[in-house]
Scaffold this motif. Structure first.
Motif, PDB file in Angstrom:
ATOM      1  N   ALA A   1       7.371 -27.833  61.451  1.00  0.00           N
ATOM      2  CA  ALA A   1       7.167 -26.439  61.869  1.00  0.00           C
ATOM      3  C   ALA A   1       7.657 -26.240  63.303  1.00  0.00           C
ATOM      4  O   ALA A   1       8.301 -25.228  63.623  1.00  0.00           O
ATOM      5  N   LEU A   2       7.370 -27.199  64.159  1.00  0.00           N
ATOM      6  CA  LEU A   2       7.807 -27.096  65.553  1.00  0.00           C
ATOM      7  C   LEU A   2       9.330 -27.107  65.656  1.00  0.00           C
ATOM      8  O   LEU A   2       9.927 -26.349  66.428  1.00  0.00           O
ATOM      9  N   ASP A   3       9.986 -27.941  64.841  1.00  0.00           N
ATOM     10  CA  ASP A   3      11.448 -27.980  64.858  1.00  0.00           C
ATOM     11  C   ASP A   3      12.061 -26.689  64.312  1.00  0.00           C
ATOM     12  O   ASP A   3      13.120 -26.249  64.773  1.00  0.00           O
TER      13      ASP A   3
ATOM     14  N   PRO B   1       2.061 -30.631  70.133  1.00  0.00           N
ATOM     15  CA  PRO B   1       2.506 -31.949  70.560  1.00  0.00           C
ATOM     16  C   PRO B   1       3.930 -32.201  70.157  1.00  0.00           C
ATOM     17  O   PRO B   1       4.411 -31.696  69.152  1.00  0.00           O
ATOM     18  N   LEU B   2       4.622 -32.979  71.011  1.00  0.00           N
ATOM     19  CA  LEU B   2       5.978 -33.349  70.680  1.00  0.00           C
ATOM     20  C   LEU B   2       5.980 -34.272  69.473  1.00  0.00           C
ATOM     21  O   LEU B   2       4.983 -34.925  69.161  1.00  0.00           O
ATOM     22  N   LEU B   3       7.128 -34.370  68.845  1.00  0.00           N
ATOM     23  CA  LEU B   3       7.223 -35.128  67.609  1.00  0.00           C
ATOM     24  C   LEU B   3       6.753 -36.552  67.807  1.00  0.00           C
ATOM     25  O   LEU B   3       6.006 -37.087  67.008  1.00  0.00           O
ATOM     26  N   HIS B   4       7.198 -37.209  68.938  1.00  0.00           N
ATOM     27  CA  HIS B   4       6.844 -38.615  69.088  1.00  0.00           C
ATOM     28  C   HIS B   4       5.384 -38.814  69.442  1.00  0.00           C
ATOM     29  O   HIS B   4       4.888 -39.941  69.458  1.00  0.00           O
ATOM     30  N   ASP B   5       4.650 -37.735  69.761  1.00  0.00           N
ATOM     31  CA  ASP B   5       3.226 -37.840  70.055  1.00  0.00           C
ATOM     32  C   ASP B   5       2.366 -37.694  68.818  1.00  0.00           C
ATOM     33  O   ASP B   5       1.159 -37.893  68.868  1.00  0.00           O
ATOM     34  N   LEU B   6       2.959 -37.271  67.693  1.00  0.00           N
ATOM     35  CA  LEU B   6       2.173 -37.022  66.492  1.00  0.00           C
ATOM     36  C   LEU B   6       1.897 -38.320  65.764  1.00  0.00           C
ATOM     37  O   LEU B   6       2.787 -39.162  65.630  1.00  0.00           O
ATOM     38  N   PRO B   7       0.689 -38.507  65.261  1.00  0.00           N
ATOM     39  CA  PRO B   7       0.439 -39.672  64.411  1.00  0.00           C
ATOM     40  C   PRO B   7       1.265 -39.586  63.152  1.00  0.00           C
ATOM     41  O   PRO B   7       1.571 -38.510  62.657  1.00  0.00           O
ATOM     42  N   GLU B   8       1.650 -40.736  62.626  1.00  0.00           N
ATOM     43  CA  GLU B   8       2.547 -40.746  61.478  1.00  0.00           C
ATOM     44  C   GLU B   8       1.953 -40.013  60.293  1.00  0.00           C
ATOM     45  O   GLU B   8       2.664 -39.433  59.495  1.00  0.00           O
TER      46      GLU B   8
END
Length: 269
Positions: A124-126, A6-13
């Motif tokens: 990790a994704l970044d 998931p993209l960063l803005h889709d991840l729960p905080e």
């Protein structure tokens, strides 16, 4: 199909280090005579101790470039952006302890990166995005060049792309009559110690791209690039299949974390 994280803005905080402090309760205004409370993990100081360290590290990099910094400090600089409200030095050192080198960190799978304390899926994704940009940069340096006269760049690119893969990949560099790179494709992905390769499919794809020469590349996840008997036999079969159709096999390169091996250089083809 590979599942895209998931993209960063889709991840729960809760899953994102960068939202760690987002839900902290607002502090009541301090009375004039009230002393500031001691900082804690749940109540960071207004000026955390690592703020000055970050400024000094950035200044060293700005004035002297990467040569002034150790590997863990370069990784810290990257993590500053990804985890803005935590001391990233312990995380940088933990990543290098786990994966050995900067290349190992950026080449590690997302699942293994998130096993390091302080690294969530978004970070990790970044890190993987940074690795992808580096790979594309190396690939762009090869595009249109005569590959055989840029051999060190070919090795650097293949090592960056494959050395830290946890499964074997079989890659082909397709070249035109000037030995310039036309395309670079991963043909097969296998297990930790085997990749199925079909010589007729290799040659068919070369003809589709109007390639007159190819370079075969695959990785050994074990880290040791020494060619196996199966590697040698498979290479000879592809050479014999390609030659009557006017396609030359220049080399078969095996990539490992500890280096690379050239079957042509070893006189095994």
């Amino acid at each position: 199909m590979t599942k895209v994280p998931p993209l960063l803005h889709d991840l729960p905080e809760a899953e994102d280090e960068r939202g760690f402090f987002a839900d902290q309760p607002a502090r009541r205004p301090k009375a004039k005579a009230e002393r500031a409370p001691a900082p804690s993990p749940d109540r960071p100081a207004a000026e955390a101790h690592y703020h000055g360290h970050r400024d000094r590290l950035r200044a060293r990099y700005r004035e002297n470039g990467d040569t002034a910094l150790a590997d863990y400090e370069l990784l810290e600089l990257l993590l500053f952006r990804l985890i803005p409200r935590r001391d990233t030095k312990p995380i940088a050192k933990a990543l290098l302890d786990r994966f050995g080198t900067l290349s190992g960190v950026l080449g590690a799978p997302i699942g293994l990166l998130t096993e390091v304390k302080g690294v969530g899926e978004a970070v990790a994704l970044d890190l993987k995005l940074t690795a992808t940009i580096a790979h594309r940069m190396l690939k762009s340096e090869l595009k249109g060049k005569t590959v055989l006269s840029s051999w060190s760049q070919v090795i650097d690119y293949c090592h960056a792309a494959m050395a830290h893969e946890t499964r074997e990949q079989f890659r082909i560099l397709f070249l035109d009559k000037r030995n310039a790179l036309i395309a670079d494709e991963v043909q097969q992905t296998g297990t930790v110690d085997h990749t199925p390769v079909y010589p007729r499919e290799v040659v068919r794809r070369a003809l589709e791209l109007s390639a007159t020469a190819i370079i075969l590349v695959h990785n050994h996840p074990s880290g040791d690039p020494t060619p196996s008997r199966a590697d040698i036999d498979m290479t000879k079969t592809i050479v014999e299949t390609a030659k009557p159709l006017g396609v030359t096999v220049h080399d078969h390169i095996i990539i490992g974390r500890e280096g690379h091996a050239s079957l042509k250089g070893l006189r095994l083809m």
